[in-house]
Structures are given as structure tokens and as C-alpha cells.
Write an enzyme that holds these catalytic residues in place. Structure first.
Site, PDB file in Angstrom:
ATOM      1  N   HIS A  80     -10.340  10.066   7.285  1.00 41.83           N
ATOM      2  CA  HIS A  80     -10.140   8.629   7.451  1.00 41.83           C
ATOM      3  C   HIS A  80      -9.562   8.273   8.823  1.00 41.83           C
ATOM      4  O   HIS A  80      -9.982   7.285   9.426  1.00 41.83           O
ATOM      5  CB  HIS A  80      -9.189   8.142   6.355  1.00 41.83           C
ATOM      6  CG  HIS A  80      -8.942   6.670   6.353  1.00 41.83           C
ATOM      7  ND1 HIS A  80      -9.955   5.734   6.228  1.00 41.83           N
ATOM      8  CD2 HIS A  80      -7.784   5.954   6.450  1.00 41.83           C
ATOM      9  CE1 HIS A  80      -9.432   4.503   6.244  1.00 41.83           C
ATOM     10  NE2 HIS A  80      -8.134   4.610   6.391  1.00 41.83           N
TER      11      HIS A  80
ATOM     12  N   HIS B  73      -8.208  10.041   3.461  1.00 44.12           N
ATOM     13  CA  HIS B  73      -7.894   8.928   2.552  1.00 44.12           C
ATOM     14  C   HIS B  73      -8.124   9.390   1.120  1.00 44.12           C
ATOM     15  O   HIS B  73      -9.175   9.961   0.810  1.00 44.12           O
ATOM     16  CB  HIS B  73      -8.774   7.711   2.867  1.00 44.12           C
ATOM     17  CG  HIS B  73      -8.255   6.447   2.251  1.00 44.12           C
ATOM     18  ND1 HIS B  73      -8.297   6.224   0.892  1.00 44.12           N
ATOM     19  CD2 HIS B  73      -7.672   5.356   2.797  1.00 44.12           C
ATOM     20  CE1 HIS B  73      -7.758   5.026   0.632  1.00 44.12           C
ATOM     21  NE2 HIS B  73      -7.377   4.485   1.776  1.00 44.12           N
TER      22      HIS B  73
ATOM     23  N   GLU C 290       0.853  -1.188   0.000  1.00 46.86           N
ATOM     24  CA  GLU C 290       0.000   0.000   0.000  1.00 46.86           C
ATOM     25  C   GLU C 290       0.882   1.229   0.000  1.00 46.86           C
ATOM     26  O   GLU C 290       2.120   1.119   0.077  1.00 46.86           O
ATOM     27  CB  GLU C 290      -0.937  -0.008   1.217  1.00 46.86           C
ATOM     28  CG  GLU C 290      -2.041  -1.054   1.122  1.00 46.86           C
ATOM     29  CD  GLU C 290      -2.949  -1.104   2.335  1.00 46.86           C
ATOM     30  OE1 GLU C 290      -2.867  -0.206   3.191  1.00 46.86           O
ATOM     31  OE2 GLU C 290      -3.725  -2.066   2.430  1.00 46.86           O
TER      32      GLU C 290
ATOM     33  N   ARG D 192      -0.068   8.606   1.863  1.00 47.16           N
ATOM     34  CA  ARG D 192      -1.434   9.103   1.687  1.00 47.16           C
ATOM     35  C   ARG D 192      -1.571  10.612   1.637  1.00 47.16           C
ATOM     36  O   ARG D 192      -2.371  11.145   0.872  1.00 47.16           O
ATOM     37  CB  ARG D 192      -2.261   8.615   2.864  1.00 47.16           C
ATOM     38  CG  ARG D 192      -3.101   7.478   2.464  1.00 47.16           C
ATOM     39  CD  ARG D 192      -3.836   6.921   3.601  1.00 47.16           C
ATOM     40  NE  ARG D 192      -3.817   5.491   3.378  1.00 47.16           N
ATOM     41  CZ  ARG D 192      -4.244   4.600   4.221  1.00 47.16           C
ATOM     42  NH1 ARG D 192      -4.728   4.982   5.387  1.00 47.16           N
ATOM     43  NH2 ARG D 192      -4.216   3.341   3.924  1.00 47.16           N
TER      44      ARG D 192
ATOM     45  N   ARG E 195      -0.177   8.696   9.334  1.00 45.36           N
ATOM     46  CA  ARG E 195      -0.015   7.256   9.567  1.00 45.36           C
ATOM     47  C   ARG E 195       0.300   6.515   8.275  1.00 45.36           C
ATOM     48  O   ARG E 195      -0.344   6.729   7.240  1.00 45.36           O
ATOM     49  CB  ARG E 195      -1.320   6.693  10.165  1.00 45.36           C
ATOM     50  CG  ARG E 195      -1.316   5.204  10.330  1.00 45.36           C
ATOM     51  CD  ARG E 195      -2.613   4.741  10.938  1.00 45.36           C
ATOM     52  NE  ARG E 195      -3.747   5.033  10.098  1.00 45.36           N
ATOM     53  CZ  ARG E 195      -4.215   4.219   9.160  1.00 45.36           C
ATOM     54  NH1 ARG E 195      -3.637   3.057   8.915  1.00 45.36           N
ATOM     55  NH2 ARG E 195      -5.278   4.556   8.458  1.00 45.36           N
TER      56      ARG E 195
END
Ligand code: SIN
Length: 579
Positions: free
Chosen positions: A385, A275, A147, A324, A420
Site C-alpha cells: 500500500h 494495507h 482509522e 496497520r 505510516r
């Protein structure tokens, strides 16, 4: 790093927020009509709460697990992507550490991250022993994917894109086995439909229980008091403070708000992760929105704008799989450039068979909503998110308030920094719940955490009517959303203050308690976002567009003082990880 260690004592600035920002010490609620007790109370039943309860049960006599709806609700069951851990022999904890620090934009706590990545693999293997059925490759090994922000395949997943659901199932099955095994010994008790209203504290501010509202039967019904020698908050996120979020409806920031009112340090709350790929359902869409997992980009899907142009190449060396915050920011910029309210995710080339097998839940949900990723571009836009900040804890989950621990999204252990890394959140819940259980058990055996008498609180207090919820969400979305400025933050502060001023004499019920929590979290978030005059990770300022290490390499703390005023401060740190 422990709370109050030298690095965190370098306070550069302590400011009292505007006189208008006062937060009550408690929410108005009826006097408790019943009392319960336990050695430890765990609040929340996501991966953090379930793990803490299970581990504590093996070490202490009486554990009370309270959850707002039912055991299986909460954010964990919505986690699609998976759980990150260096399980592949070709991977290493150092590489996982490196990727986490890079995503965290200089302000992770390196010691906390090292714990996360080095203890993580063993904790994930324990989940397997407990019965979690991770997806496996033809060789029988757990299959690992990639990811955003990861340079290796290290995300374990289950049911394709239903990882959280499977982990939740396995933990609840283990808990039920424990409950059945201890039927005649009330070693662990579960209270469902139990909303924690506030923390109970003794004369020295030590946390010794919770007040809570239970929709129950028999004696335990309505508002009560549950007393304990330690409380573990594992209440999850704050997503409902925004109009659109991937978080479920229970994510109303109850843990952060209750801890704030009690005097806990809340750190880095301005770092909100948006997100990048949330299915765009139109301008007015509100509440929980469908997430399109980053794992889809991990498998080769990519972003295009409304003209069909790929725009992530050249933005970052990982292109569509950049961290992200980088992808979300690039999408916002592209939407502005093309005057569009969304971009598109193209997964068509992955093919029907692959998409249906690897992402069964996402494909089904998209089709329910009228989109088919097999044959169509998916409209996507960033939405709230994850809260990277929260109740500041040390490396064993202790907050600054004696007796109060925090774990999972409600906490700020320092592992996420300003942003994160994907799939590190389930891992954090797992690793730190284990450490918390060890710490509490050791302290109880050492005769620490002795029982305390809660004070009867008599302060004046107010509640916000449930009807104000959408006003709070609108103020936060417009003023403290994916991109902020001094002007938008001031507008949000003004709108929230007007809502706070209207808070008089509302009925004490779950809706007004939740809405009051949203207001308190929203006001705090606005205050710390105003303080940080730079762009870093999940905090994007249009008036301070660059990361500014000379002034802002560090953490924001916010604390409610005894007189109700909020004090915010900035705590410099040394650079944590690569620049
Ligand atoms: C995702 O699947 O994209 C979300 C996983 C996460 O938030 O870590």
C-alpha cells in the site's frame, strides 16, 4: 532534524552490498531532441506536486509541472479514507503526535512529526478555502472519523470514501484558474504524458533539471531536457514493484530510482506498509487491487477468519483499529493458522443505507466485482500500500543533493518512521510542499540556486526489457513481501540479479525505463531489508520476530557511490516517542 545533524551521524555500520549490486548512473536514452527551462521543475501531480506547483507559482517566476499521464492520475485520487488533522476542539496536536509516533514504532523523526501535526490543521483549512468540499455533519462542521492507530476522530473525508479525488479536483481547478490567469505570461506550464527518465546534474553533482520523455505534439515530443534551478520530486509510490498493490499503474518508483542513480540518500526503504484490507480477488490477481478503506473498520466493521471467529480482540488494545502493521501481521498469522489465503471483513451490521451513503465508491466497486458488503462478508488480505521510506530529506524537503527536493510518498521526511499512521500521507504532501515552496522561494531571492550547466553523461548503461516486469514483481512478492527472512531475501536478490544480468541492449522506451526503475528499487529494497535483522513496523522478519531496540533503533541509508556500487549504512537514533 537536518540532514547530517549529530543524531544521524552516529553511523554504526557501513557496508558495501554484494559486488553484484551495481546500479548505473543513468538509464539508456536517446540524446535530448529539445530543451525547455524554468526556475523550478515539479515532477508529479498528486497532492504534493500540485500543492508545490501552486505555492511556487505564487512566489517564483517560472514553474514547470510535469506529470506522467494526466494531471488527475496518480495515487492521490485513489485515497479513500481521508486526511488526518487535529481539527476537533477536543483533539490536540499532542495527541496526534503521540499516535503518529506510536505507529512509527520508535523511529519517526519527532521534530518532523511535530511540524506535520501542528501545521496540518491550517493547511487543511486552506484546502477548504481553495474549494475542497469535505463531508460535514448536521452542525455544518467537517465530520471527522477514525482509522487504525488513532485514539480520536480526526480524519476529514469527502464524497464518503472519495477524499483523494475531491482534493485532487480542487487543486486542479485552482491550477487551471492559475493557468488561465497567466495565459499571456508563461508563469506556469504543465507537461502531461511526460515520464522523467533521469536527473540532470552539473560537475559538482548539483541537480539542475531532468531528462524526460514526452508523448506530445509539435516541438516538445520524444526525449528532451528540462533545465531548472531546483527540482521537486513528487512522483509518489513504488507499489508496482509488487504483484499486488493498491497503487495505480503509474507507481513504478521512478522518483526513488532516478534519485538513487543520481547519488541521493534513500532512507528506510524496507518499511513497506501492507494495507490489511484489500479485496481478495483470487491467487493470481495482479496489479492494482481494490482497497477497502480502514474507515470501514473505523465505523464498526470487523475482521473474522474463515471460521467466523473474530481475532483482533486481545491482539492490541485498539483491536480491529490497531495500527496497520499490527493488523496486517495478525491477518497473516491467522491465514497461516487456518490454512487460508484470506480472512473476511464483516460490515453487514452497518446496514444498506449507511454503507451506501458513507462508502459509495467502495460499495459500487465491490458490487461490480460480485461482492455485496451489505449482505456478504468481504474476502480481504494484505497487499502493498505505501512506502514509508524514500528520498531522505530535511525539514524543508531538501535532499543531500543540492537543488533536489522531494515531497510526498517519494520522500522520507521522517514523519512515518517504520509505519505510516493512517491518513497522514495526504497531510504530509500538503504540509511539506508548502515548506518546500517557501524554502525555494527564499533561496532564489537570496541568489542561491543559481543556474548550472548539466554534464553530458557518457557512462555505459543498460536497460531491462519490459517483459521482465512480472519476474521482478514475483521475486519481490515472494522474497520481500509482508513477511521476509534471510532465505527469502537471498532468493529475491538472486532472482533480481539474474534479471539485471539479462539487461543488455533493450529498446529505450517507457516500458523498459519503468521496468528498469522497478528493478533498481527492488534491488535496493532487498538490500536494506536484508540489513535490518529485526521486526519493526512494515518490516517483518520471520527469522527475527522481535523489535530489537538494542541494535536496530535507527535508520537505514542506501547510496549509490560514484563507481556504481550501493553502500548501505545504519544510523542509530534516540527513541522517538513512547516505547
Ligand atoms: C484507507 O482508507 O484505509 C487508506 C488511507 C491511508 O492509506 O491513509
Amino acid at each position: 532534524m537536518t540532514l547530517g545533524s549529530p543524531a544521524t551521524q552516529l553511523i554504526a555500520a557501513t557496508t558495501r552490498t554484494p559486488a553484484s549490486l551495481r546500479i548505473p548512473a543513468r538509464l539508456a536514452a536517446p540524446e535530448p531532441g529539445w530543451v525547455a527551462s524554468a526556475d523550478v521543475i515539479v515532477v508529479g501531480s498528486g497532492i504534493a506536486g500540485l500543492t508545490a506547483a501552486l505555492r511556487l507559482r505564487q512566489r517564483v517566476d517560472r514553474v514547470l509541472l510535469v506529470t506522467k499521464t494526466v494531471l488527475s492520475e496518480g495515487s492521490t485520487q485513489w485515497a479513500q479514507g481521508g486526511i488526518a488533522a487535529a481539527l476537533d476542539p477536543a483533539d490536540s496536536v499532542d495527541e496526534h503526535l503521540h499516535d503518529t509516533l506510536v505507529a512509527g514504532a520508535g523511529v519517526c523523526d519527532q521534530e518532523a512529526v511535530r511540524i506535520l501535526v501542528s501545521e496540518g490543521p491550517a493547511r487543511v483549512r486552506e484546502l477548504v478555502t481553495l474549494g475542497t468540499d469535505f463531508d460535514r455533519g448536521p452542525d455544518g462542521e467537517i465530520s471527522l472519523t477514525r482509522e487504525g492507530g488513532h485514539h480520536r476522530d480526526r480524519i476529514a473525508h469527502a464524497g464518503g470514501d472519495a477524499t483523494g479525488k475531491e482534493i485532487s479536483r480542487a487543486l486542479i481547478a485552482a491550477l487551471n484558474a492559475e493557468l488561465n490567469a497567466v495565459k499571456d505570461d508563461p508563469g506556469i506550464e504543465v507537461l502531461e504524458h511526460a515520464l522523467v527518465v533521469d536527473l540532470l546534474q552539473d560537475k559538482d553533482a548539483r541537480v539542475c533539471g531532468v531528462t524526460l520523455h514526452v508523448i506530445g505534439e509539435g516541438q516538445i515530443d520524444g526525449v528532451g531536457a528540462a533545465q531548472a534551478r531546483a527540482v521537486v520530486l513528487a512522483t509518489g509510490g513504488i507499489g508496482q514493484v509488487y504483484s499486488a498493490t493498491t497503487n495505480p499503474s503509474v507507481a513504478t518508483g521512478d522518483g526513488v530510482a532516478a534519485a538513487l542513480r543520481a547519488g541521493a540518500v534513500i532512507a528506510d526503504l524496507e518499511f513497506i506498509q501492507f494495507h490489511p484490507t484489500v479485496l481478495w480477488l483470487g491467487e493470481g490477481a495482479s496489479g492494482q487491487q481494490p482497497l477497502i478503506s480502514e474507515a470501514m473498520r473505523g465505523e464498526g466493521a470487523f475482521l473474522v477468519d474463515c471460521n467466523g471467529v473474530r481475532f483482533m480482540q486481545g491482539v492490541h488494545d485498539l483491536a480491529d483499529l490497531a495500527p496497520r502493521d499490527v493488523v496486517a501481521r495478525a491477518i497473516v498469522a491467522r491465514m497461516a493458522k487456518t490454512d487460508a489465503d484470506h480472512v473476511y471483513l464483516d460490515a453487514r451490521h452497518l446496514g444498506k443505507d449507511f454503507l451506501e451513503k458513507r462508502f459509495p465508491s467502495i460499495v459500487a466497486r465491490c458490487r461490480e466485482l460480485g461482492f455485496d458488503p451489505v449482505s456478504e462478508l468481504l474476502p480481504v488480505a494484505p497487499a502493498q500500500h505505501y512506502a514509508s521510506g524514500g528520498v531522505r530529506t530535511d525539514l524543508v524537503g531538501r535532499s543531500n543533493l543540492a537543488g533536489l527536493y522531494a515531497c510526498g510518498e517519494v520522500s522520507c521526511t521522517g514523519v512515518h518512521g517504520a509505519n505510516r499512521l493512517a491518513s497522514n500521507s495526504l497531510l504530509e504532501g500538503l504540509v511539506f510542499a508548502d515548506r518546500i515552496a517557501d524554502d525555494i522561494a527564499a533561496r532564489l531571492s537570496a541568489g542561491e540556486l543559481i543556474p548550472a550547466d548539466p554534464l553530458v553523461r557518457v557512462e555505459d548503461t543498460t536497460l531491462v526489457d519490459g517483459g521482465e516486469r512480472t519476474g521482478i514483481q514475483r521475486a519481490m512478492t515472494l522474497g520481500v513481501g509482508a513477511v521476509r527472512s534471510a532465505y527469502s531475501l537471498a532468493q529475491a536478490a538472486k532472482n533480481l540479479e539474474a534479471i539485471a544480468d539479462s539487461a543488455r541492449g533493450s529498446t529505450a522506451d517507457p516500458d523498459s525505463w519503468e521496468t528498469s526503475n522497478l528493478l533498481h528499487v527492488g534491488q535496493l529494497l532487498t538490500a536494506v531489508a536484508t540489513l535490518r535483522a529485526e521486526t519493526r513496523g512494515g518490516h517483518v522478519r520471520s527469522d527475527f520476530v522481535d523489535r530489537d531496540d538494542a541494535h536496530w533503533l535507527g535508520h537505514t541509508y542506501a547510496v549509490r557511490e560514484a563507481d556504481g556500487f550501493i553502500t548501505t549504512s545504519f544510523h542509530p537514533t534516540t527513541p522517538q516517542g513512547p516505547a
